[in-house]
Design a protein around this motif. Structure first.
Motif, PDB file in Angstrom:
ATOM      1  N   ILE A  78     -52.148  30.797  49.873  1.00 28.56           N
ATOM      2  CA  ILE A  78     -51.211  30.670  50.996  1.00 28.56           C
ATOM      3  C   ILE A  78     -51.945  30.201  52.253  1.00 28.56           C
ATOM      4  O   ILE A  78     -51.466  29.322  52.989  1.00 28.56           O
ATOM      5  N   ASN A  79     -53.118  30.774  52.504  1.00 26.71           N
ATOM      6  CA  ASN A  79     -53.916  30.345  53.669  1.00 26.71           C
ATOM      7  C   ASN A  79     -54.321  28.879  53.543  1.00 26.71           C
ATOM      8  O   ASN A  79     -54.286  28.131  54.525  1.00 26.71           O
ATOM      9  N   ARG A  80     -54.695  28.495  52.345  1.00 22.94           N
ATOM     10  CA  ARG A  80     -55.069  27.093  52.109  1.00 22.94           C
ATOM     11  C   ARG A  80     -53.857  26.181  52.321  1.00 22.94           C
ATOM     12  O   ARG A  80     -53.986  25.060  52.838  1.00 22.94           O
ATOM     13  N   LEU A  81     -52.695  26.660  51.944  1.00 19.55           N
ATOM     14  CA  LEU A  81     -51.461  25.878  52.074  1.00 19.55           C
ATOM     15  C   LEU A  81     -51.125  25.589  53.531  1.00 19.55           C
ATOM     16  O   LEU A  81     -50.650  24.499  53.866  1.00 19.55           O
ATOM     17  N   SER A 119     -44.526  39.914  52.697  1.00 22.50           N
ATOM     18  CA  SER A 119     -45.440  40.376  53.743  1.00 22.50           C
ATOM     19  C   SER A 119     -46.116  39.207  54.450  1.00 22.50           C
ATOM     20  O   SER A 119     -46.589  39.335  55.572  1.00 22.50           O
ATOM     21  N   MET A 120     -46.169  38.040  53.768  1.00 20.07           N
ATOM     22  CA  MET A 120     -46.808  36.865  54.357  1.00 20.07           C
ATOM     23  C   MET A 120     -45.810  35.949  55.057  1.00 20.07           C
ATOM     24  O   MET A 120     -46.189  34.948  55.653  1.00 20.07           O
ATOM     25  N   TYR A 125     -37.803  30.311  57.099  1.00 11.21           N
ATOM     26  CA  TYR A 125     -37.624  29.157  56.229  1.00 11.21           C
ATOM     27  C   TYR A 125     -37.979  29.458  54.767  1.00 11.21           C
ATOM     28  O   TYR A 125     -38.004  28.572  53.938  1.00 11.21           O
ATOM     29  N   GLY A 126     -38.296  30.702  54.449  1.00  6.77           N
ATOM     30  CA  GLY A 126     -38.752  31.051  53.114  1.00  6.77           C
ATOM     31  C   GLY A 126     -40.233  31.368  53.178  1.00  6.77           C
ATOM     32  O   GLY A 126     -40.949  30.945  54.080  1.00  6.77           O
ATOM     33  N   PHE A 127     -40.716  32.151  52.186  1.00  5.44           N
ATOM     34  CA  PHE A 127     -42.077  32.649  52.294  1.00  5.44           C
ATOM     35  C   PHE A 127     -43.135  31.551  52.206  1.00  5.44           C
ATOM     36  O   PHE A 127     -44.247  31.712  52.696  1.00  5.44           O
ATOM     37  N   LEU A 128     -42.816  30.416  51.587  1.00  3.78           N
ATOM     38  CA  LEU A 128     -43.787  29.324  51.529  1.00  3.78           C
ATOM     39  C   LEU A 128     -43.719  28.442  52.783  1.00  3.78           C
ATOM     40  O   LEU A 128     -44.645  27.692  53.062  1.00  3.78           O
ATOM     41  N   ASN A 129     -42.605  28.522  53.492  1.00  7.44           N
ATOM     42  CA  ASN A 129     -42.476  27.916  54.825  1.00  7.44           C
ATOM     43  C   ASN A 129     -42.904  26.450  54.862  1.00  7.44           C
ATOM     44  O   ASN A 129     -43.731  26.052  55.684  1.00  7.44           O
ATOM     45  N   LEU A 130     -42.330  25.641  53.956  1.00  8.00           N
ATOM     46  CA  LEU A 130     -42.661  24.215  53.939  1.00  8.00           C
ATOM     47  C   LEU A 130     -41.452  23.326  54.260  1.00  8.00           C
ATOM     48  O   LEU A 130     -41.508  22.127  54.043  1.00  8.00           O
ATOM     49  N   SER A 131     -40.379  23.919  54.761  1.00  5.64           N
ATOM     50  CA  SER A 131     -39.167  23.139  54.996  1.00  5.64           C
ATOM     51  C   SER A 131     -39.366  22.027  56.025  1.00  5.64           C
ATOM     52  O   SER A 131     -38.623  21.057  56.043  1.00  5.64           O
ATOM     53  N   CYS A 153     -39.173  25.075  47.850  1.00  2.00           N
ATOM     54  CA  CYS A 153     -37.838  25.716  47.807  1.00  2.00           C
ATOM     55  C   CYS A 153     -37.507  26.169  46.390  1.00  2.00           C
ATOM     56  O   CYS A 153     -36.938  27.256  46.189  1.00  2.00           O
ATOM     57  N   PHE A 154     -37.861  25.342  45.405  1.00  2.00           N
ATOM     58  CA  PHE A 154     -37.607  25.721  44.016  1.00  2.00           C
ATOM     59  C   PHE A 154     -38.382  26.989  43.654  1.00  2.00           C
ATOM     60  O   PHE A 154     -37.826  27.908  43.037  1.00  2.00           O
ATOM     61  N   LEU A 155     -39.662  27.058  44.018  1.00  2.00           N
ATOM     62  CA  LEU A 155     -40.480  28.229  43.688  1.00  2.00           C
ATOM     63  C   LEU A 155     -39.944  29.485  44.368  1.00  2.00           C
ATOM     64  O   LEU A 155     -39.918  30.565  43.767  1.00  2.00           O
ATOM     65  N   GLU A 156     -39.490  29.353  45.616  1.00  2.00           N
ATOM     66  CA  GLU A 156     -38.898  30.491  46.328  1.00  2.00           C
ATOM     67  C   GLU A 156     -37.642  30.979  45.606  1.00  2.00           C
ATOM     68  O   GLU A 156     -37.466  32.180  45.377  1.00  2.00           O
TER      69      GLU A 156
END
Length: 332
Positions: A78-81, A119-120, A125-131, A153-156
């Motif tokens: 996630i940090n790398r992302l 928690s992250m 926008y979702g936990f991966l926050n790439l929107s 979005c699919f993974l979320e």
């Protein structure tokens, strides 16, 4: 322009190598350092291909040792992302591919996975926050950015659906047989909730970018392949639930029947888009035949009930009319 790109490429290589060296000589424990190095090597800025299998396997193995290692793997990816100076679509896609493999191969408890991601979460926008993720390096990077947004979005959605199912979307054959048996004792409300979640995941797949020609690229092809494998399992999840509801169809209330019809209609609107995305690789005619058969059965049941309801209303009307005439006669 070409010289500038070449310099950026060389800068990216040195930047990743510097981070790997830093991780090797960091004061963190050996496992954490090994995880950081594996993540960096699997998500390099320079290479345009998917993460190597041996690095993915190493990270999945780390995540299966202890909860601490699992959390370290997830947080490092996630940090790398997110934490890099210049958005890089190849890094983002590789991070998402690595996370996807960990969803499939990770043995730590599903609820804990969800808690880790929640928690992250830093935004709505979702936990991966790439929107809003965009790599403006060139036209291809901008095009691939849309794929990164869609994939995230699919993974979320997939992870949320897994929590509703109380199991991962991708199950082993043994686990799938057990799940199929347990559905016999499921309540209608639970079956409907699970089917709706699964259909929502299929709808998310259909939001794929229009640039399907991008699948010729190795990394986009790998993304499509992994999503396709999940979609194949989603089909099986939906099939066993629809089969169970088909056996109970005459016990469904009018409201439940209408709800299921709407769900099947949503599913049928996805068929053409899925066919385009997977080039008919995931056709599974048995799946769509079941959807059609159940739809026909539900429509007949609905029409039968409507006719029955109309007949009762006519009988009630005639009864009331007769009683009214009798009252008129008595009154005169």
């Amino acid at each position: 322009m070409g010289r500038s790109k070449k310099l950026k490429h060389i800068h990216s290589i040195f930047k990743d190598k510097a981070k790997i060296i830093k991780a090797k000589f960091s004061i963190t424990n050996h496992t954490t350092s090994a995880i950081q190095i594996a993540v960096l090597r699997s998500t390099t800025r320079s290479a345009r291909s998917p993460p190597p299998d041996h690095l993915i396997s190493a990270l999945v193995s780390f995540s299966n040792t202890t909860r601490h290692s699992a959390l370290a793997c997830i947080s490092t990816i996630i940090n790398r992302l997110h934490h890099h100076h210049q958005p890089n679509v190849y890094v983002a896609l590789k991070c998402l591919i690595t996370l996807h493999h960990m969803f499939i191969g990770g043995s730590f408890v599903l609820d804990e996975q969800v808690m880790m991601f929640q928690s992250m979460t830093t935004a709505s926008y979702g936990f991966l926050n790439l929107s809003r993720f965009v790599d403006n390096t060139n036209m291809q990077s901008r095009e691939f950015s849309l794929w990164a947004q869609w994939y995230a979005c699919f993974l979320e959605t997939s992870l949320f659906t897994s929590t509703v199912l109380k199991c991962h979307v991708s199950l082993s054959k043994h686990e799938f047989v057990k799940k199929k048996e347990s559905l016999k004792s499921c309540l209608y409300i639970d079956l409907f909730r699970e089917i709706e979640a699964l259909v929502s995941t299929v709808e998310e797949i259909c939001k794929v970018p229009k640039s399907l020609h991008c699948q010729k690229n190795d990394i986009i092809y790998e993304v499509t392949r992994l999503v396709g494998e999940d979609y194949r399992m989603i089909q099986y999840h939906i099939m066993i639930r629809l089969t169970e509801l088909s056996d109970r169809v005459h016990n469904l209330s009018t409201n439940e029947s209408s709800k299921l019809i709407r769900c099947l209609e949503r599913l049928e609107t996805c068929k053409a888009g899925l066919s385009d995305l997977f080039s008919n690789r995931m056709r599974n005619e048995a799946f769509w035949d079941l959807v059609t058969e159940l739809m026909v059965k539900l429509m007949k049941l609905k029409e039968g009930r409507e006719v029955k309801s109309l007949c009762w209303k006519m009988i009630e009307y005639e009864t009331e009319s007769t009683q009214f005439k009798q009252l008129l006669v008595l009154a005169t």
